[in-house]
Design a protein around this motif. Structure first.
Motif, PDB file in Angstrom:
ATOM      1  N   CYS A   1      48.406  36.803  47.910  1.00  0.00           N
ATOM      2  CA  CYS A   1      47.445  36.982  46.825  1.00  0.00           C
ATOM      3  C   CYS A   1      48.185  37.354  45.549  1.00  0.00           C
TER       4      CYS A   1
ATOM      5  N   HIS B   1      46.820  38.303  42.648  1.00  0.00           N
ATOM      6  CA  HIS B   1      46.036  39.065  41.673  1.00  0.00           C
ATOM      7  C   HIS B   1      46.585  40.475  41.473  1.00  0.00           C
TER       8      HIS B   1
ATOM      9  N   CYS C   1      46.533  43.629  42.003  1.00  0.00           N
ATOM     10  CA  CYS C   1      45.971  44.556  42.987  1.00  0.00           C
ATOM     11  C   CYS C   1      47.146  45.087  43.787  1.00  0.00           C
TER      12      CYS C   1
ATOM     13  N   SER D   1      47.552  45.790  46.693  1.00  0.00           N
ATOM     14  CA  SER D   1      47.663  45.360  48.087  1.00  0.00           C
ATOM     15  C   SER D   1      48.529  44.122  48.288  1.00  0.00           C
ATOM     16  N   THR D   2      48.588  43.224  47.312  1.00  0.00           N
ATOM     17  CA  THR D   2      49.369  41.983  47.442  1.00  0.00           C
ATOM     18  C   THR D   2      49.328  41.463  48.882  1.00  0.00           C
ATOM     19  N   CYS D   3      48.152  41.055  49.306  1.00  0.00           N
ATOM     20  CA  CYS D   3      47.943  40.675  50.709  1.00  0.00           C
ATOM     21  C   CYS D   3      48.672  39.395  51.076  1.00  0.00           C
TER      22      CYS D   3
ATOM     23  N   ILE E   1      41.368  41.248  54.218  1.00  0.00           N
ATOM     24  CA  ILE E   1      41.429  41.067  52.760  1.00  0.00           C
ATOM     25  C   ILE E   1      40.046  41.275  52.176  1.00  0.00           C
ATOM     26  N   CYS E   2      39.992  41.332  50.851  1.00  0.00           N
ATOM     27  CA  CYS E   2      38.696  41.546  50.199  1.00  0.00           C
ATOM     28  C   CYS E   2      37.882  40.250  50.240  1.00  0.00           C
TER      29      CYS E   2
ATOM     30  N   LYS F   1      36.366  38.758  47.811  1.00  0.00           N
ATOM     31  CA  LYS F   1      36.594  37.883  46.654  1.00  0.00           C
ATOM     32  C   LYS F   1      37.591  36.783  46.995  1.00  0.00           C
ATOM     33  N   VAL F   2      38.682  37.206  47.636  1.00  0.00           N
ATOM     34  CA  VAL F   2      39.763  36.260  47.904  1.00  0.00           C
ATOM     35  C   VAL F   2      39.489  35.453  49.174  1.00  0.00           C
TER      36      VAL F   2
ATOM     37  N   VAL G   1      41.600  47.436  49.614  1.00  0.00           N
ATOM     38  CA  VAL G   1      40.893  47.632  50.885  1.00  0.00           C
ATOM     39  C   VAL G   1      41.831  48.069  52.016  1.00  0.00           C
ATOM     40  N   ASN G   2      43.113  47.691  51.922  1.00  0.00           N
ATOM     41  CA  ASN G   2      44.050  47.997  53.012  1.00  0.00           C
ATOM     42  C   ASN G   2      44.304  49.483  53.185  1.00  0.00           C
TER      43      ASN G   2
ATOM     44  N   LEU H   1      37.727  41.447  39.696  1.00  0.00           N
ATOM     45  CA  LEU H   1      39.042  42.067  39.626  1.00  0.00           C
ATOM     46  C   LEU H   1      39.376  42.124  38.142  1.00  0.00           C
TER      47      LEU H   1
END
Ligand SMILES: Nc1nc2c(c(=O)[nH]1)N[C@H]1C(S)=C(S)[C@@H](COP(=O)(O)OP(=O)(O)OC[C@H]3O[C@@H](n4cnc5c(=O)[nH]c(N)nc54)[C@H](O)[C@@H]3O)O[C@H]1N2
Ligand SMILES: Nc1nc2c(c(=O)[nH]1)N[C@H]1C(S)=C(S)[C@@H](COP(=O)(O)OP(=O)(O)OC[C@H]3O[C@@H](n4cnc5c(=O)[nH]c(N)nc54)[C@H](O)[C@@H]3O)O[C@H]1N2
Ligand code: SF4
Ligand SMILES: [Mo]
Length: 695
Positions: free
Chosen positions: A14, A16, A18, A20-22, A50-51, A53-54, A185-186, A590
């Protein structure tokens, strides 16, 4: 129609903004189409979550409103009237205008402006080459981290800390000033694992009962900008009740009799009056962290978006140094890992090409564009903007000034974007940008320990071009040559990995990541903190922080509290503006991104403000009424929603809606001040005084 094939799944990241960089698993339907996006199960931090949105990224990448061709403005500024042009025409016009401005006003009149729309370094930071090659104005990056980071570094000397995965091994997780359920979220994944597997307690500290507070065992709803008072009162109690780890403090900190004397007056009663908490709540929180050695403090950005944000961060962090929670695996305090990486990004930024021009504060873009001589650093006006990866007309503080600046007829604005944002609407030239699945880049985590590679997986629609390609072409046409311009984005990643000593991309791509985790003991500062004397600082040396990170002072150092403390400098409420407003992030957006997707619009269809029912009763406002909030900076129209989950006198407007979503056509940041937050700049997005009226 596409042929029906079995979707293949490929690994991505990801991009974005954030923490978390999932790590993502993306379903690929064909060369142009994606399906579902899932969190990678084999990534220990993402852990399959993950959220939403993504997860629904297909809505964004295949959105019918995506920009797909270069556009030139035909109507007057902001009219929204554009005509399609070719890339050649766009480049010709941009380069001709810039060369003209360089000649007449000097290179500092051109301001390349960017933020973290994509967190990939090649496509985010490559714009720096324009500054280094041509002497264009630099940007002082304050908008997000300007208040939080200095506060953390003031204590530890470095922006790093225990691996966030170790939260799962703690006995108490304190989630302080971050709405993790919505914004990362993580954090919840690992905190909830600790609760399930070890019976850990979760504490959340915020200014309203948001999603994260709902999940907590102990939820402390403080008044905005008072976290420093809570922190020093907790330290008062720890010392009073013999719960402070004096041996740890003697070995690892600068704890002094003067600091102890300073805390004498920071009683729970004193803090209750400031924070609005009950004395019993403060006592219970202090007892919990004082008797739970393995407490993990997860400190967010939110509580630092106040005018005392840096000192509040430092005060909250100091609690961990007094309990000595750093000594235990599963304990310590964490904000970001950004300081734990050593990357050589020289090929990306082209730093060796030149120093660049004057450094303008990105949060002061409104003042810069409207000719404020202090904001302009005494230099001439900005005549051209080149914007990638950010939407300042919507997200910057003091929006009235920003909009006035962008409306200037003598300002030549180029916006490289994926959508027709509030900023793109005010541009002279709009260029269509690729999305992360359409180009190659690597992404580093602030909220974790890994750096991940995200390859190009699908073709971009229409004539979209990546940030890197566009800057390359501009440099070429401006007559500059640089090694980066002869490489592809993939080769740029490979070269950066090589220069940083990470090895070969082909090899790294097999797993898709590099783990930069520090050994657990080092991450918990078992060999001492990062200051020369290896001691944690309860008495910060802010000037040393400034020197370490290249921060600029925006106040007189003598104004600052000597020790960890509550600093009473938030925006004042008075008879005129009696309410405290915070603009907390929405789960469905976001920052300003995702406002265009159907899923987000369904969840967050219009701008609302939470009003305490008792406050509303006094103002004769009913649930669902249209209301206007205002202060000396302007007025913004929203809808009132009753909510009793904050203290009286506090208003919460969740999410940054497009300016046009508000009845009066201006966005929430119209109300936010752009006065640089002390000591080193930044914006106080959650620290604003306003009036409210029905209608
Ligand atoms: N869904 C979603 N995710 C996001 C974002 C988004 O807009 N939406 N933004 C992304 C970005 S750019 C960033 S930097 C991160 C930021 O993520 P966070 O660290 O979560 O920070 P904030 O978004 O500023 O705000 C978090 C919380 O701080 C609270 N808060 C405000 N003032 C105070 C205070 O004085 N004291 C306390 N204790 N709490 C306070 C707010 O009410 C809010 O609930 O999230 C990223 N992730
Ligand atoms: N009221 C209020 N205002 C805030 C905040 C708040 O909490 N409240 N939070 C603040 C914070 S923490 C931050 S970080 C800022 C962030 O504000 P912004 O930097 O504006 O972040 P986004 O809204 O995510 O916008 C990023 C833009 O980049 C575009 N983009 C994404 N990828 C690419 C790409 O590869 N190429 C190009 N050319 N464009 C791309 C997206 O389409 C999007 O329009 O907002 C700040 N503003
Ligand atoms: S939680 Fe953050 S990093 Fe993960 S997918 Fe959502 S926006 Fe991206
Ligand atoms: Mo941010």
């Amino acid at each position: 129609m596409n042929a029906i094939t079995t979707p293949r799944t490929a690994r991505s990241v990801c991009p974005h903004d954030c923490p978390s960089t999932c790590a993502l698993d993306v379903e690929l339907i064909d060369q142009r189409t994606i399906g579902r996006v899932r969190g990678a199960k084999d990534d220990p931090y993402t852990a399959g979550v993950i959220c939403e949105k993504v997860a629904r990224y297909a809505e964004r990448i295949h959105h019918p409103n995506r920009l797909t061709h270069p556009l030139r403005r035909v109507g007057k500024k902001g009219s929204g009237e554009f005509q399609q042009i070719s890339w050649d025409e766009a480049f010709d016009e941009i380069v001709a205008r810039w060369l003209e401005i360089e000649r007449t006003d000097g290179p500092e009149a051109i301001w390349p402006y960017f933020y973290a729309g994509t967190m990939g370094h090649v496509h985010r930071d490559g714009i720096e080459r324009l500054r280094h090659a041509r002497g264009y104005s630099l940007q002082y990056d304050t908008i997000c981290t300007g208040t939080a980071w200095p506060g953390f570094i003031a204590g530890t000397g470095v922006l790093a800390g225990p691996n966030p995965e170790s939260m799962a091994d703690s006995d108490c997780v304190v989630i302080w000033g971050t709405n993790a359920v919505a914004t990362q979220v993580n954090v919840m994944t690992h905190a909830i694992r600790a609760r399930k597997e070890r019976g850990a307690k979760i504490v959340a500290i915020d200014i309203y009962r948001n999603g994260t507070m709902e999940q907590a065992d102990m939820a402390l709803v403080v008044r905005p900008g008072t976290d420093g008072a809570l922190a020093v009162a907790v330290m008062h109690i720890l010392l009073r009740d013999g719960l402070a780890d004096r041996a740890y403090m003697a070995d690892y900190t600068d704890f002094s009799p003067e600091f102890e004397a300073h805390l004498q007056s920071r009683t729970p009663e004193w803090a209750a009056a400031i924070t609005g908490l009950a004395v019993t709540e403060i006592e219970a929180f202090a007892r919990l962290v004082g008797t739970t050695p393995k407490t993990y403090f997860r400190l967010g950005y939110g509580f630092t978006r106040q005018r005392n944000g840096s000192t509040s961060m430092h005060a909250a962090l100091s609690v961990a140094a007094m309990t000595g929670s750093w000594q235990h695996h599963g304990g310590g305090a964490f904000h970001s890992n950004s300081g734990s990486w050593k990357l050589d990004k020289s090929i990306i930024t082209g730093a060796e090409m030149g120093p660049g021009g004057r450094e303008l504060d990105m949060c002061e873009i409104g003042k810069v564009l409207t000719g404020d001589s202090t904001a302009l650093k005494g230099g001439g006006p900005v005549k051209a903007l080149f914007i990638q990866n950010t939407n300042p007309v919507n997200v910057s503080p003091e929006q009235g000034l920003t909009r006035a600046g962008f409306a200037r007829d003598d300002l030549f604005t180029v916006v490289h974007e994926q959508f027709m944002t509030d900023t793109a609407k005010l541009a002279d030239i709009v260029l269509p940008a690729t999305m992360f699945l359409e180009h190659n880049d690597y992404y580093r985590r602030g909220g974790h320990t890994r750096l991940l590679y995200g390859p190009k997986l699908v073709d971009a629609p229409g004539e979209c071009r990546s940030n890197f390609e566009v800057v390359n072409e501009l440099l070429r046409r401006l007559g500059t040559d640089h090694a980066s311009m002869h490489l592809t984005d993939r080769e740029m990643v490979a070269e950066t990995f090589r220069r940083s000593g990470f090895g070969e991309l082909d090899e790294i791509e097999r797993t898709g990541f590099i783990d930069g985790a520090w050994p657990d003991e080092k991450a918990r500062f078992a060999d001492g903190f990062a200051w020369p004397d290896k001691r944690y600082r309860f008495e910060p040396d802010w000037d040393a922080v400034a020197r370490l990170k290249g921060y600029n002072w925006v106040c007189d150092p003598s104004e600052m509290p000597r020790f960890a403390d509550h600093w009473d400098v938030t925006e004042r409420v008075d008879a005129e503006t009696p309410f405290r407003l915070a603009t907390s992030p929405s789960r469905s957006f976001l920052n300003s991104s995702f406002a265009e997707t159907a899923g987000s619009q369904k969840r967050q269809p219009e701008p609302t403000v939470f009003v305490h029912p008792d406050d509303a009763a006094e103002l004769c406002i009913a649930d669902g009424d249209p209301v206007t909030l205002g202060n000396r900076r302007g007025e913004v129209a929203l809808k009132a929603v009753f909510f009793a989950g904050m203290q009286r006198g506090v208003l919460i407007a969740e999410g940054i809606h497009p300016n046009s979503a508000h009845r009066n056509g201006v966005g929430i940041n119209t109300l936010i001040g752009s006065d640089p937050v002390r000591p080193f700049g930044g914006a106080a997005f959650h620290d604003t005084s306003v009036w409210v009226r029905k209608g």
